[in-house]
Design an enzyme around this catalytic site. Structure first.
Site, PDB file in Angstrom:
ATOM      1  N   GLY A 192       0.817  -1.213   0.000  1.00 38.33           N
ATOM      2  CA  GLY A 192       0.000   0.000   0.000  1.00 38.33           C
ATOM      3  C   GLY A 192       0.845   1.253   0.000  1.00 38.33           C
ATOM      4  O   GLY A 192       0.473   2.290   0.563  1.00 38.33           O
TER       5      GLY A 192
ATOM      6  N   SER B  44       1.705   3.267  -2.377  1.00 36.68           N
ATOM      7  CA  SER B  44       1.489   4.265  -3.429  1.00 36.68           C
ATOM      8  C   SER B  44       0.812   5.530  -2.924  1.00 36.68           C
ATOM      9  O   SER B  44       0.713   6.515  -3.662  1.00 36.68           O
ATOM     10  CB  SER B  44       0.672   3.659  -4.574  1.00 36.68           C
ATOM     11  OG  SER B  44      -0.554   3.140  -4.097  1.00 36.68           O
TER      12      SER B  44
ATOM     13  N   VAL C  21       4.873  -3.918  -8.576  1.00 38.01           N
ATOM     14  CA  VAL C  21       3.439  -3.639  -8.761  1.00 38.01           C
ATOM     15  C   VAL C  21       2.680  -4.934  -8.505  1.00 38.01           C
ATOM     16  O   VAL C  21       2.981  -5.978  -9.098  1.00 38.01           O
ATOM     17  CB  VAL C  21       3.159  -3.113 -10.178  1.00 38.01           C
ATOM     18  CG1 VAL C  21       1.665  -2.857 -10.365  1.00 38.01           C
ATOM     19  CG2 VAL C  21       3.965  -1.846 -10.443  1.00 38.01           C
TER      20      VAL C  21
ATOM     21  N   SER D 235      -6.759   0.072  12.942  1.00 41.06           N
ATOM     22  CA  SER D 235      -7.531   1.295  13.188  1.00 41.06           C
ATOM     23  C   SER D 235      -8.123   1.232  14.584  1.00 41.06           C
ATOM     24  O   SER D 235      -8.271   0.144  15.160  1.00 41.06           O
ATOM     25  CB  SER D 235      -8.657   1.417  12.155  1.00 41.06           C
ATOM     26  OG  SER D 235      -9.538   2.482  12.467  1.00 41.06           O
TER      27      SER D 235
ATOM     28  N   TYR E  40     -16.168  -1.712   7.933  1.00 43.05           N
ATOM     29  CA  TYR E  40     -14.746  -1.376   8.060  1.00 43.05           C
ATOM     30  C   TYR E  40     -14.221  -1.800   9.428  1.00 43.05           C
ATOM     31  O   TYR E  40     -13.154  -2.427   9.541  1.00 43.05           O
ATOM     32  CB  TYR E  40     -14.561   0.125   7.866  1.00 43.05           C
ATOM     33  CG  TYR E  40     -13.162   0.626   8.090  1.00 43.05           C
ATOM     34  CD1 TYR E  40     -12.189   0.479   7.107  1.00 43.05           C
ATOM     35  CD2 TYR E  40     -12.800   1.263   9.280  1.00 43.05           C
ATOM     36  CE1 TYR E  40     -10.890   0.946   7.314  1.00 43.05           C
ATOM     37  CE2 TYR E  40     -11.524   1.727   9.490  1.00 43.05           C
ATOM     38  CZ  TYR E  40     -10.571   1.567   8.501  1.00 43.05           C
ATOM     39  OH  TYR E  40      -9.284   2.030   8.708  1.00 43.05           O
TER      40      TYR E  40
ATOM     41  N   ALA F  22     -15.281  -4.066  11.504  1.00 38.91           N
ATOM     42  CA  ALA F  22     -15.185  -5.524  11.656  1.00 38.91           C
ATOM     43  C   ALA F  22     -13.908  -6.057  11.022  1.00 38.91           C
ATOM     44  O   ALA F  22     -13.251  -6.954  11.563  1.00 38.91           O
ATOM     45  CB  ALA F  22     -16.411  -6.196  11.039  1.00 38.91           C
ATOM     46  N   SER F  23     -13.521  -5.504   9.867  1.00 41.66           N
ATOM     47  CA  SER F  23     -12.301  -5.963   9.193  1.00 41.66           C
ATOM     48  C   SER F  23     -11.061  -5.636  10.020  1.00 41.66           C
ATOM     49  O   SER F  23     -10.102  -6.419  10.077  1.00 41.66           O
ATOM     50  CB  SER F  23     -12.186  -5.351   7.795  1.00 41.66           C
ATOM     51  OG  SER F  23     -11.886  -3.967   7.845  1.00 41.66           O
TER      52      SER F  23
END
Length: 249
Positions: free
Chosen positions: A18, A20, A64, A141, A155, A157-158
């Site tokens: 992640g 980028s 990539v 988070s 979100y 829960a993930s």
């Protein structure tokens, strides 16, 4: 000694996914300033190259990769040599009230926020790409773990799943001398939050809930990640480092 720095990353090879944009991009840049050799990964070649051009020092590479595609994950794993650090930062957000949070929404968010980083870590360990005395950092988070705001159930829960899995990994991988932790940010000024779902006026009101009266910046989180990657945290594993401007107090 003036050059003594327990947070130095000299001689460490670190993979950042992640990379980028946002937290991943800033983490890669800051790690390079502290002497690490970076392998950065992202699915957008143009934006990933923008990060690559901002890295300091030498010995860096970019790959990539779409981490939700099995073949691309395996290709990424096969291309890296022994790593001293891994930062699993790729992720997406979603605002959806529970009554509108159908199975397909959970699937789409979990695919990127949970299944992809967990499977990548599993393969890196299985194929012995992570060396001893290494550190793995999941970017999680406070949402779904410390904070439960309206419309954040998918979100959150993930991220709760990531925090739980991190602790199991920390326990199981300790025998390999691999430390595993998460950083749990509050709201951070990245493209992830500025997606049009909330107005700027609503953001201003929300900032007032933070004791420090501002959202975080990507470098605020990057510095916490660097601590967990460095030898300064060599006795820290299975820990969720909350970096949230005090909002959860």
């Amino acid at each position: 000694m003036l050059d003594y720095n327990p947070f130095s990353l000299e001689g460490k090879s670190i993979l950042v996914t992640g990379a980028s944009s946002g937290i991943g991009q800033e983490t890669a840049i800051q790690c390079s300033k502290l002497g690490a050799s970076l392998i950065i990964s992202g699915r957008n070649e143009e934006r990933l190259n923008e990060t690559f051009l901002q890295l300091e020092g030498g010995g860096h590479s970019m790959i990539v990769s779409e981490l939700t595609h099995k073949e691309e994950v395996e290709n990424l794993v096969n291309k890296v040599d022994t790593l001293n650090g891994v930062v699993l930062c790729a992720g997406i957000g979603m605002t959806s009230p529970f009554l509108f949070s159908s199975r397909d929404k959970y699937d789409s968010v979990f695919e990127i926020n949970f299944y992809a980083p967990v499977e990548l870590l599993r393969l890196l360990v299985k194929k012995k790409r992570i060396g001893k005395e290494s550190s793995v950092v999941f970017v999680s988070s406070i949402g779904g773990v410390e904070s439960f705001s309206l419309g954040n159930c998918v979100y959150g829960a993930s991220k709760a799943a990531i925090n739980s899995t991190m602790r199991f990994c920390a326990k199981e991988l300790a025998v390999k001398k691999i430390r595993v932790n998460t950083v749990n940010p509050g709201m951070v000024n990245t493209k992830l939050i500025h997606n049009g779902a909330i107005s700027e006026e609503q953001y201003e009101l929300d900032m007032e809930k933070y004791p420090l009266k501002r959202y975080g910046e990507p470098q605020d989180i990057a510095y916490g990640i660097i601590y967990l990657l460095s030898d300064a945290s060599s006795w820290v594993t299975g820990h969720s480092l909350v970096i949230d401007g005090g909002v959860t107090i």
